[in-house]
Design an enzyme around this catalytic site. Structure first.
Site, PDB file in Angstrom:
ATOM      1  N   GLU A  18      -7.975  -5.057  -0.203  1.00 16.40           N
ATOM      2  CA  GLU A  18      -8.421  -5.990  -1.294  1.00 16.40           C
ATOM      3  C   GLU A  18      -8.656  -7.647  -1.200  1.00 16.40           C
ATOM      4  O   GLU A  18      -9.300  -8.178  -1.767  1.00 16.40           O
ATOM      5  CB  GLU A  18      -7.729  -5.628  -2.589  1.00 16.40           C
ATOM      6  CG  GLU A  18      -7.659  -4.124  -3.027  1.00 16.40           C
ATOM      7  CD  GLU A  18      -8.836  -3.448  -3.412  1.00 16.40           C
ATOM      8  OE1 GLU A  18      -9.767  -4.220  -3.026  1.00 16.40           O
ATOM      9  OE2 GLU A  18      -8.826  -2.496  -3.959  1.00 16.40           O
TER      10      GLU A  18
ATOM     11  N   HIS B 219       0.709  -1.065   0.123  1.00 18.14           N
ATOM     12  CA  HIS B 219      -0.009   0.048  -0.032  1.00 18.14           C
ATOM     13  C   HIS B 219       0.920   1.199  -0.017  1.00 18.14           C
ATOM     14  O   HIS B 219       1.908   1.310   0.683  1.00 18.14           O
ATOM     15  CB  HIS B 219      -0.915   0.133   1.207  1.00 18.14           C
ATOM     16  CG  HIS B 219      -2.096   0.814   1.155  1.00 18.14           C
ATOM     17  ND1 HIS B 219      -1.970   2.322   1.283  1.00 18.14           N
ATOM     18  CD2 HIS B 219      -3.357   0.707   0.753  1.00 18.14           C
ATOM     19  CE1 HIS B 219      -3.177   3.037   1.382  1.00 18.14           C
ATOM     20  NE2 HIS B 219      -3.847   1.930   0.586  1.00 18.14           N
TER      21      HIS B 219
HETATM   22  C1  LIG Z   1      -0.560  -0.738  -3.803  1.00 17.57           C
HETATM   23  C2  LIG Z   1       0.734  -0.508  -4.773  1.00 17.57           C
HETATM   24  C3  LIG Z   1       0.521   0.106  -5.921  1.00 17.57           C
HETATM   25  C4  LIG Z   1       1.633   0.386  -3.949  1.00 17.57           C
HETATM   26  O1  LIG Z   1       2.733   0.756  -4.329  1.00 17.57           O
HETATM   27  P1  LIG Z   1       3.770   1.754  -4.158  1.00 17.57           P
HETATM   28  O2  LIG Z   1       3.831   2.512  -2.977  1.00 17.57           O
HETATM   29  O3  LIG Z   1       4.116   2.618  -5.401  1.00 17.57           O
HETATM   30  O4  LIG Z   1       5.204   0.646  -4.239  1.00 17.57           O
HETATM   31  P2  LIG Z   1       6.082   0.610  -5.110  1.00 17.57           P
HETATM   32  O5  LIG Z   1       5.580   0.225  -6.497  1.00 17.57           O
HETATM   33  O6  LIG Z   1       7.160   1.698  -5.095  1.00 17.57           O
HETATM   34  O7  LIG Z   1       6.818  -0.959  -4.721  1.00 17.57           O
HETATM   35  C5  LIG Z   1       7.891  -0.886  -3.896  1.00 17.57           C
HETATM   36  C6  LIG Z   1       8.644  -2.097  -4.008  1.00 17.57           C
HETATM   37  O8  LIG Z   1       7.736  -3.108  -3.426  1.00 17.57           O
HETATM   38  C7  LIG Z   1       7.351  -4.255  -4.374  1.00 17.57           C
HETATM   39  N1  LIG Z   1       6.064  -4.559  -4.315  1.00 17.57           N
HETATM   40  C8  LIG Z   1       4.877  -3.599  -4.009  1.00 17.57           C
HETATM   41  N2  LIG Z   1       3.660  -4.240  -3.765  1.00 17.57           N
HETATM   42  C9  LIG Z   1       4.035  -5.608  -4.205  1.00 17.57           C
HETATM   43  C10 LIG Z   1       3.406  -6.604  -4.236  1.00 17.57           C
HETATM   44  N3  LIG Z   1       2.014  -6.577  -3.874  1.00 17.57           N
HETATM   45  N4  LIG Z   1       3.912  -7.904  -4.604  1.00 17.57           N
HETATM   46  C11 LIG Z   1       5.012  -7.996  -4.727  1.00 17.57           C
HETATM   47  N5  LIG Z   1       6.130  -6.882  -4.648  1.00 17.57           N
HETATM   48  C12 LIG Z   1       5.445  -5.738  -4.279  1.00 17.57           C
HETATM   49  C13 LIG Z   1       7.748  -3.614  -5.772  1.00 17.57           C
HETATM   50  O9  LIG Z   1       8.008  -4.357  -6.874  1.00 17.57           O
HETATM   51  C14 LIG Z   1       8.876  -2.684  -5.220  1.00 17.57           C
HETATM   52  O10 LIG Z   1       9.848  -3.516  -5.321  1.00 17.57           O
HETATM   53  P3  LIG Z   1      11.316  -3.077  -5.867  1.00 17.57           P
HETATM   54  O11 LIG Z   1      11.684  -1.724  -5.094  1.00 17.57           O
HETATM   55  O12 LIG Z   1      12.291  -4.128  -5.618  1.00 17.57           O
HETATM   56  O13 LIG Z   1      11.151  -2.691  -7.335  1.00 17.57           O
HETATM   57  C15 LIG Z   1       1.624  -1.839  -4.737  1.00 17.57           C
HETATM   58  O14 LIG Z   1       2.055  -2.246  -3.558  1.00 17.57           O
HETATM   59  C16 LIG Z   1       0.913  -2.998  -5.585  1.00 17.57           C
HETATM   60  O15 LIG Z   1       1.019  -2.821  -6.753  1.00 17.57           O
HETATM   61  N6  LIG Z   1       0.257  -3.627  -4.783  1.00 17.57           N
HETATM   62  C17 LIG Z   1      -0.673  -4.720  -5.446  1.00 17.57           C
HETATM   63  C18 LIG Z   1      -1.895  -4.220  -6.294  1.00 17.57           C
HETATM   64  C19 LIG Z   1      -3.000  -3.894  -5.044  1.00 17.57           C
HETATM   65  O16 LIG Z   1      -3.157  -4.701  -4.193  1.00 17.57           O
HETATM   66  N7  LIG Z   1      -3.589  -2.713  -5.090  1.00 17.57           N
HETATM   67  C20 LIG Z   1      -4.816  -2.445  -4.266  1.00 17.57           C
HETATM   68  C21 LIG Z   1      -4.292  -1.269  -3.306  1.00 17.57           C
HETATM   69  S1  LIG Z   1      -5.142  -0.871  -2.023  1.00 17.57           S
END
Ligand SMILES: CC(C)(COP(=O)(O)OP(=O)(O)OC[C@H]1O[C@@H](n2cnc3c(N)ncnc32)[C@H](O)[C@@H]1OP(=O)(O)O)[C@@H](O)C(=O)NCCC(=O)NCCS
Length: 383
Positions: free
Chosen positions: A319, A261
């Site tokens: 989710e 998140h």
């Molecule tokens: C929600 C979300 C977009 C937040 O993303 P964010 O704060 O922008 O985090 P980042 O994209 O910067 O990710 C940081 C690191 O964690 C990893 N990561 C984040 N969420 C992950 C997940 N659900 N599964 C695996 N790895 C994950 C990323 O690959 C990244 O790794 P890296 O630094 O080695 O490249 C992200 O966690 C995600 O895509 N989750 C899955 C989708 C989801 O459940 N969405 C509903 C949100 S309520």
């Protein structure tokens, strides 16, 4: 005095509004909705009480609640033109969120006289009242069955289930869905709420703001994750396959839907509230197999995230248990995000009202990183 320019892609940590609607503390894992800790509100309130709380800043007394329920129930019907568009969309198997977006934009047909800011409250009521009707009608059209007319004598949540399935739901099912709707109604300045506030801040109308928000909610990084989260649990199917399947996924660079998140660095408090509601619902149906499998999948994912992404503090988000709860209510996967919208629309409207009261045009800056001083070349001489 020149404004200080800060470069912050994604706007993390940038405060652009004051709100009394909800507070998200990502470090403590706390969510406050209209002054109540989520855990105190979600399993007690009816959805109408929660919406009233957000729009009026206090819970309604009995008389106010009766009037509010009547105001909403009287606005549940969907114009025939909207139903015709939904029929056309269903013939083409358009995804439900796109159908909802199209139908929402057509609500201008019914709220045209309500475009003046002082009439926005009526438009807000219409939006909240009719979203379940649109989603339920579209679900039935997609399944090749006729939409079911709303019943004004049922509460908002019971009526949604009634329009989906054609039978009056029992109290456990209503409570489970009501808890879900209360849990996701508002969540600080998430992407769709921000989109709605940006649009309303231009002094545009409420329908335009909500249509923009629906578009933002659709994306898999926001509201589109619960379907894939459930698919993942089904793909694993048996507890002892979890480790192998999930390890392969993370090694292929896939993300686990329902985890991580932008704000929460600890477990999303909504996950616990929904896990509890799901446990109760599955226990009523006397079939705990899927619930227990999901619990196991969660455990394995959290362990793998710690192993592969150490220090990133990736935890279960809302989710994952949304998927389990809505599946327990027999909602098809493609209705998960539209059902999120059935709730969140009330939060979007509340934020629009709040923005209108303290409006300032939202207009961030961008850093130009393109070329400068290019030389113009006539079309026939371009390489
Ligand atoms: C929600 C979300 C977009 C937040 O993303 P964010 O704060 O922008 O985090 P980042 O994209 O910067 O990710 C940081 C690191 O964690 C990893 N990561 C984040 N969420 C992950 C997940 N659900 N599964 C695996 N790895 C994950 C990323 O690959 C990244 O790794 P890296 O630094 O080695 O490249 C992200 O966690 C995600 O895509 N989750 C899955 C989708 C989801 O459940 N969405 C509903 C949100 S309520």
């Amino acid at each position: 005095m020149a404004t200080e320019r800060i470069s912050r892609p994604g706007l993390e940590g940038v405060v652009v509004a004051e709100t009394r609607l909800s507070s998200v503390d990502g470090e403590a894992g706390e969510l406050i909705i209209g002054g109540f800790p989520l855990e105190a509100l979600a399993h007690r309130a009816t959805f109408e009480e929660t919406v009233y709380l957000l729009w009026h800043g206090a819970l309604p007394d009995v008389r106010q609640l009766t009037a509010f329920r009547r105001d909403l129930a009287g606005r549940r019907s969907c114009a025939p033109e909207i139903l015709r568009v939904l029929e056309a969309a269903a013939r083409k198997k358009i995804p439900a969120m796109d159908a909802l977006r199209m139908a929402a934009s057509m609500l201008t047909l019914e709220t045209h006289a309500e475009h003046a800011p002082e009439d926005d409250r009526a438009a807000g009521l219409k939006l909240v009242a009719v979203f379940p009707t649109i989603v339920a009608a579209y679900a039935r059209l997609l399944a090749g069955t006729e939409p079911i007319a709303a019943r004004a004598d049922l509460g908002h949540t019971a009526n949604y289930l009634y329009m989906l399935f054609g039978t009056v739901p029992g109290p456990e099912r209503v409570r489970a869905l009501e808890t879900y709707l209360n849990t996701v109604v508002d969540h600080g300045l998430n992407a769709s709420t921000f989109a709605a506030r940006v649009i309303i801040a231009t002094q545009s109308d409420l329908i335009s703001a909500i249509v923009g928000a629906v578009g933002a909610l659709k994306g898999p990084l926001h509201g589109g994750a619960p379907g894939p989260a459930l698919d993942m649990v089904f793909e694993i199917a048996e507890k002892d396959r979890a480790e192998t399947v999930l390890r392969q996924k993370i090694e292929r660079g896939e993300r686990f839907m329902g985890f991580g998140h932008r704000v929460y660095r600890v477990r999303d408090p909504r996950a616990d509230v929904l896990a509890e509601a799901a446990e109760r619902l599955y226990a009523t149906a006397a079939d705990m197999k899927l619930y227990q499998l999901a619990r196991h999948v969660e455990e394995v994912i959290l362990r793998l995230l710690e192993e592969y992404k150490p220090g990133r503090k990736l935890q279960t988000n809302v989710e994952f248990y949304t998927a389990l709860l809505l599946h327990g209510l027999e909602l098809p996967t493609d209705l998960f995000t539209p059902t999120f919208a059935v709730s969140r629309v009330a939060g979007w409207v509340a934020h629009c009202f709040e923005q209108q009261k303290q409006n300032r045009l939202i207009r961030p800056d961008s850093e130009y990183v393109g070329e400068k001083n290019r030389r113009w070349v006539a079309a026939e001489e371009r390489q």
